[in-house]
Design a protein around this motif. Structure first.
Motif, PDB file in Angstrom:
ATOM      1  N   GLY A  63       0.750  -1.094   0.103  1.00  0.00           N
ATOM      2  CA  GLY A  63      -0.079  -0.094  -0.018  1.00  0.00           C
ATOM      3  C   GLY A  63       0.675   1.187   0.054  1.00  0.00           C
ATOM      4  O   GLY A  63       0.411   2.318   0.434  1.00  0.00           O
ATOM      5  N   HIS A  64       2.170   1.141  -0.519  1.00  0.00           N
ATOM      6  CA  HIS A  64       2.895   2.255  -0.408  1.00  0.00           C
ATOM      7  C   HIS A  64       3.383   3.031  -1.758  1.00  0.00           C
ATOM      8  O   HIS A  64       4.293   3.951  -2.009  1.00  0.00           O
ATOM      9  N   ALA A  65       2.151   2.571  -2.600  1.00  0.00           N
ATOM     10  CA  ALA A  65       2.465   3.053  -4.064  1.00  0.00           C
ATOM     11  C   ALA A  65       1.134   3.549  -4.531  1.00  0.00           C
ATOM     12  O   ALA A  65       0.096   3.182  -4.348  1.00  0.00           O
ATOM     13  N   TYR A  66       1.113   4.345  -5.712  1.00  0.00           N
ATOM     14  CA  TYR A  66      -0.071   4.798  -6.285  1.00  0.00           C
ATOM     15  C   TYR A  66       0.218   5.143  -7.732  1.00  0.00           C
ATOM     16  O   TYR A  66       1.525   5.446  -8.199  1.00  0.00           O
ATOM     17  N   GLU A  67      -0.720   5.036  -8.582  1.00  0.00           N
ATOM     18  CA  GLU A  67      -0.453   5.481  -9.993  1.00  0.00           C
ATOM     19  C   GLU A  67      -1.181   6.922 -10.270  1.00  0.00           C
ATOM     20  O   GLU A  67      -2.231   7.194  -9.823  1.00  0.00           O
ATOM     21  N   GLN A  68      -0.467   7.645 -11.154  1.00  0.00           N
ATOM     22  CA  GLN A  68      -0.930   9.119 -11.326  1.00  0.00           C
ATOM     23  C   GLN A  68       0.004   9.492 -12.733  1.00  0.00           C
ATOM     24  O   GLN A  68       0.948   9.276 -12.949  1.00  0.00           O
ATOM     25  N   ASP A  69      -0.801  10.041 -13.746  1.00  0.00           N
ATOM     26  CA  ASP A  69      -0.436  10.566 -14.856  1.00  0.00           C
ATOM     27  C   ASP A  69       0.241   9.266 -15.716  1.00  0.00           C
ATOM     28  O   ASP A  69       1.465   9.593 -16.488  1.00  0.00           O
ATOM     29  N   GLY A  70      -0.147   8.093 -15.357  1.00  0.00           N
ATOM     30  CA  GLY A  70       0.188   7.001 -16.397  1.00  0.00           C
ATOM     31  C   GLY A  70       1.823   6.342 -15.938  1.00  0.00           C
ATOM     32  O   GLY A  70       2.208   5.420 -16.026  1.00  0.00           O
ATOM     33  N   ALA A  71       2.122   6.928 -14.315  1.00  0.00           N
ATOM     34  CA  ALA A  71       3.308   6.294 -13.945  1.00  0.00           C
ATOM     35  C   ALA A  71       3.001   5.776 -12.577  1.00  0.00           C
ATOM     36  O   ALA A  71       1.802   6.035 -11.830  1.00  0.00           O
ATOM     37  N   LEU A  72       3.851   4.951 -12.041  1.00  0.00           N
ATOM     38  CA  LEU A  72       3.678   4.339 -10.704  1.00  0.00           C
ATOM     39  C   LEU A  72       4.567   5.159  -9.626  1.00  0.00           C
ATOM     40  O   LEU A  72       5.623   5.106 -10.051  1.00  0.00           O
ATOM     41  N   TRP A  73       3.926   5.584  -8.539  1.00  0.00           N
ATOM     42  CA  TRP A  73       4.843   6.582  -7.667  1.00  0.00           C
ATOM     43  C   TRP A  73       4.911   5.722  -6.534  1.00  0.00           C
ATOM     44  O   TRP A  73       4.042   5.121  -6.079  1.00  0.00           O
ATOM     45  N   LEU A  74       6.074   5.840  -5.669  1.00  0.00           N
ATOM     46  CA  LEU A  74       6.091   5.563  -4.332  1.00  0.00           C
ATOM     47  C   LEU A  74       5.987   6.603  -3.236  1.00  0.00           C
ATOM     48  O   LEU A  74       6.508   7.787  -3.544  1.00  0.00           O
ATOM     49  N   ARG A  75       5.283   6.348  -2.235  1.00  0.00           N
ATOM     50  CA  ARG A  75       5.047   7.518  -1.398  1.00  0.00           C
ATOM     51  C   ARG A  75       6.361   7.603  -0.382  1.00  0.00           C
ATOM     52  O   ARG A  75       6.285   7.201   0.728  1.00  0.00           O
ATOM     53  N   THR A  76       7.495   8.148  -0.909  1.00  0.00           N
ATOM     54  CA  THR A  76       8.538   8.368  -0.127  1.00  0.00           C
ATOM     55  C   THR A  76       8.481   9.236   0.853  1.00  0.00           C
ATOM     56  O   THR A  76       9.161   9.413   1.791  1.00  0.00           O
ATOM     57  N   THR A  77       7.404  10.136   0.734  1.00  0.00           N
ATOM     58  CA  THR A  77       7.269  11.193   1.896  1.00  0.00           C
ATOM     59  C   THR A  77       6.684  10.725   3.111  1.00  0.00           C
ATOM     60  O   THR A  77       6.952  11.195   4.355  1.00  0.00           O
ATOM     61  N   GLU A  78       6.042   9.336   3.043  1.00  0.00           N
ATOM     62  CA  GLU A  78       6.047   8.868   4.311  1.00  0.00           C
ATOM     63  C   GLU A  78       7.045   8.162   5.174  1.00  0.00           C
ATOM     64  O   GLU A  78       6.829   7.817   6.350  1.00  0.00           O
ATOM     65  N   PHE A  79       8.464   8.174   4.327  1.00  0.00           N
ATOM     66  CA  PHE A  79       9.666   7.775   5.113  1.00  0.00           C
ATOM     67  C   PHE A  79      10.665   8.964   4.969  1.00  0.00           C
ATOM     68  O   PHE A  79      11.945   8.595   4.977  1.00  0.00           O
ATOM     69  N   GLY A  80      10.183  10.157   5.002  1.00  0.00           N
ATOM     70  CA  GLY A  80      11.112  11.140   5.320  1.00  0.00           C
ATOM     71  C   GLY A  80      11.625  12.129   3.874  1.00  0.00           C
ATOM     72  O   GLY A  80      12.306  13.135   3.973  1.00  0.00           O
ATOM     73  N   ASP A  81      11.088  11.651   2.603  1.00  0.00           N
ATOM     74  CA  ASP A  81      11.568  12.407   1.633  1.00  0.00           C
ATOM     75  C   ASP A  81      10.567  13.608   1.580  1.00  0.00           C
ATOM     76  O   ASP A  81       9.296  13.854   1.961  1.00  0.00           O
ATOM     77  N   ASP A  82      11.192  14.793   0.830  1.00  0.00           N
ATOM     78  CA  ASP A  82      10.469  15.940   0.812  1.00  0.00           C
ATOM     79  C   ASP A  82       9.296  15.684  -0.600  1.00  0.00           C
ATOM     80  O   ASP A  82       8.277  16.693  -0.484  1.00  0.00           O
ATOM     81  N   LYS A  83       9.117  14.810  -1.199  1.00  0.00           N
ATOM     82  CA  LYS A  83       8.202  14.565  -2.426  1.00  0.00           C
ATOM     83  C   LYS A  83       8.012  13.083  -2.763  1.00  0.00           C
ATOM     84  O   LYS A  83       9.239  12.391  -2.470  1.00  0.00           O
ATOM     85  N   ASP A  84       6.989  12.524  -3.403  1.00  0.00           N
ATOM     86  CA  ASP A  84       6.899  11.290  -3.777  1.00  0.00           C
ATOM     87  C   ASP A  84       7.677  11.105  -5.015  1.00  0.00           C
ATOM     88  O   ASP A  84       8.145  12.188  -5.800  1.00  0.00           O
ATOM     89  N   ARG A  85       8.367   9.880  -5.544  1.00  0.00           N
ATOM     90  CA  ARG A  85       9.088   9.435  -6.265  1.00  0.00           C
ATOM     91  C   ARG A  85       8.458   8.741  -7.398  1.00  0.00           C
ATOM     92  O   ARG A  85       7.946   7.649  -6.866  1.00  0.00           O
ATOM     93  N   VAL A  86       8.856   8.929  -8.667  1.00  0.00           N
ATOM     94  CA  VAL A  86       8.527   7.604  -9.760  1.00  0.00           C
ATOM     95  C   VAL A  86       9.222   6.495  -9.701  1.00  0.00           C
ATOM     96  O   VAL A  86      10.315   6.485  -9.786  1.00  0.00           O
ATOM     97  N   MET A  87       8.478   5.506  -9.645  1.00  0.00           N
ATOM     98  CA  MET A  87       9.079   4.191  -9.780  1.00  0.00           C
ATOM     99  C   MET A  87       9.164   3.465 -11.129  1.00  0.00           C
ATOM    100  O   MET A  87      10.288   3.383 -11.595  1.00  0.00           O
ATOM    101  N   ARG A  88       8.120   3.617 -11.605  1.00  0.00           N
ATOM    102  CA  ARG A  88       7.792   3.044 -13.008  1.00  0.00           C
ATOM    103  C   ARG A  88       7.251   4.250 -14.033  1.00  0.00           C
ATOM    104  O   ARG A  88       6.205   4.772 -13.581  1.00  0.00           O
TER     105      ARG A  88
END
Length: 561
Positions: free
Chosen positions: A285-310
């Motif tokens: 449950g730590h990922a989501y899709e947006q704009d055709g890409a798969l994102w990792l919710r890195t903000t849950e773990f201290g990052d300043d913004k979420d990052r694209v994985m795929r």
């Protein structure tokens, strides 16, 4: 010696608690340090000030109690007094200092080592250069730092595994294959058909020539024979990667750097590990899709913004295979992992750690540990050297080794803290004068060896450490040497625990300076047999420590220069 002082203070506190002089029963972390001023003694202890609140007494009163309960059965302490708000200053006897010489002589090459790591496993990954060209000076600095960190950790009792990660997948490898193919087809850099992001160094021509000649390359676990077909891109890719792996391995061997494990990025894809990691993160449950890409919710773990994985085109961003790779490290049982990398990897640290946390695999936060090194600037004749005849766009590690030698290259790479930028002065590194730091240290060792040759020529046989009249020692220069020798194990441990190899280079330069100062003011071979024997033993111990220290840096200790 610090440990001995700590034990004296700890035992004094226990006696103070036992007779009621002190009431708290709390023994603080006993810190023993070298005073800033020599007139304050050899060591200063802050225990009295740390206990003031618990004891509800003035620190000086607590210090008086500690001193009155000291039981120096081994006669280590010459004097002890209270300074300032409650520092306890110790001055040690010369005979106590000279005990370190007996320890050095008994331990020899093991002096400086400890069991702090208790045989626990640690993996150190370093260099990890893309197999797209010769190793550059940044890789060289990483190799020197990483290899020395391994040597230091092993010296304090860790079971070290050295690992090299080959990025043999992705766009850079595709560009390498296109560059070699172009050379095979006779296309030169600058030609309109030359690949847009192609590699232009002369080494690409060498790879192409070997490929067309159907040569065989052995590199690690790879045994590749070139197909010779300039249109077989997969065959070109396999051969080019193996060819450059072999070249990098040869450079590292020339640098006295070796590895236990070579790990291929391509294996992560071949074994489905990258896809598996992404699926596990989605399932948690730590990922989501947006704009055709798969994102990792890195903000849950201290990052300043979420990052694209795929990405929307289906390809993975560069940090995703790194997550898969580090999960593999964890699954191999490495509860401690250290990555030595260039400062340009700083942005990946948070993302990789976030990806590992998103797996919910029990991996600790802050795992793995990172050591990042800054850039190297190479100077010759007061001007920056920017390119290599062979690589074209950068200075190679082999350039430096060939010009100044392995010892100077390694020592100079290690002279600054990893996160500090480094200026490598080729002219200085080539000088055979005392202005050259590595020459200065090595010359001290060689000079001591020559003293022993001179003694042998005169029929003088140094006494055994247990028969030497060490009480003959006592000049300021002799004591300065002995005190420096006694601190070597602490320097090694501090360097290892803080990943700071430069501390060893500083120490060795200071020790060499103390030796040269001693040599300039004191005759070693005298008419006094006892004094001569003691001084020879002192110098033998000094040579041992210089040799041990240089060994931790991967630098030789020549007997003649």
């Amino acid at each position: 010696m610090k440990d001995a002082v700590r034990d004296l203070v700890r035992e004094a506190l226990e006696r103070s608690f036992a007779d009621g002089t002190l009431a708290s029963g709390h023994v603080p972390d006993i810190v023993v340090e070298k005073p800033a001023l020599e007139e304050h003694g050899d060591f200063a202890c802050t225990a009295a000030m740390l206990m003031a609140k618990a004891e509800k007494k003035a620190p000086r009163a607590i210090a008086e109690s500690i001193i009155s309960h000291l039981n120096d059965q081994e006669s280590l302490v010459e004097s002890v007094d209270i300074a300032g708000p409650g520092f306890i200053n110790f001055r040690m006897r010369t005979s106590a200092w000279c005990r370190v010489l007996r320890r050095i002589e008994h331990e020899g090459g093991d002096y400086g080592k400890s069991g702090t790591g208790a045989g626990k496993n640690v993996q150190v990954e370093f260099v990890s250069a893309n197999p797209t060209g010769p190793l550059h000076i940044g890789h060289g600095r990483g190799a020197a730092i990483g290899d020395t960190i391994c040597r230091l950790l092993a010296a304090i009792g860790w079971n070290v595994t050295r690992e090299f990660y080959y990025n043999d997948a992705g766009q850079q490898i595709a560009n390498l294959a296109l560059s070699v193919q172009a050379r095979c087809l006779g296309v030169e850099p600058g030609d309109p058909s030359w690949p847009t992001d192609g590699y232009q160094g002369e080494y690409i021509k060498d790879v192409a020539r070997s490929y067309l000649n159907r040569e065989t390359v052995d590199a690690g676990d790879q045994h590749v024979t070139a197909a010779g077909d300039p249109h077989d891109m997969e065959a070109i890719r396999r051969f080019a990667v193996a060819y450059l792996r072999r070249e990098q391995d040869q450079d590292l061997r020339a640098f006295d750097v070796g590895f236990d494990v070579y790990f291929l990025e391509s294996s992560l894809y071949a074994e489905g590990r990258v896809d598996d990691v992404v699926q596990r993160i989605v399932a948690k449950g730590h990922a989501y899709e947006q704009d055709g890409a798969l994102w990792l919710r890195t903000t849950e773990f201290g990052d300043d913004k979420d990052r694209v994985m795929r990405k929307s085109d289906g390809s993975y961003t560069y940090f995703v295979p790194d997550v898969a790779y580090h999960l593999n490290k964890w699954e191999r049982g490495f509860v401690r992992v250290v990555n030595e990398q260039g400062a340009d990897h700083h942005s990946t640290i948070t993302r990789v750690r976030a990806g590992l946390q998103a797996l919910d695999a029990g991996i600790p936060t802050g795992w793995p540990e990172y050591v990042l090194h800054q850039m190297v600037t190479v100077m010759r004749g007061g001007e920056e050297v920017k390119i290599s005849k062979r690589a074209g766009s950068y200075v190679t590690l082999r350039d430096l080794i060939d010009e100044v030698g392995r010892d100077a290259t390694r020592f100079f790479f290690l002279m600054r803290k990893p996160d500090s930028q480094l200026v490598f002065d080729i002219d200085l590194a080539k000088q055979q004068t005392l202005e050259n730091p590595v020459y200065y240290v090595q010359y001290a060792h060689a000079r001591i060896c020559s003293i022993f040759e001179n003694a042998a020529d005169k029929g003088i046989v140094p006494p055994s450490v247990d028969r030497a009249s060490l009480e003959s020692l006592g000049t300021p220069e002799e004591l300065a040497l002995v005190k420096l020798l006694s601190s070597f194990p602490e320097i090694v441990e501090g360097s290892a625990l803080n990943f700071e190899p430069h501390r060893i280079t500083y120490y060795l330069q200071e020790l060499a300076g103390a030796f040269h100062s001693f040599y300039n003011k004191n005759r070693v071979i005298t008419e006094d047999a006892d004094l001569t024997g003691a001084r020879l033993l002192l110098l033998h111990s000094t040579a041992t420590v210089i040799r041990n220290g240089l060994g931790l840096l991967g630098v030789s200790a020549p007997e003649k220069m």
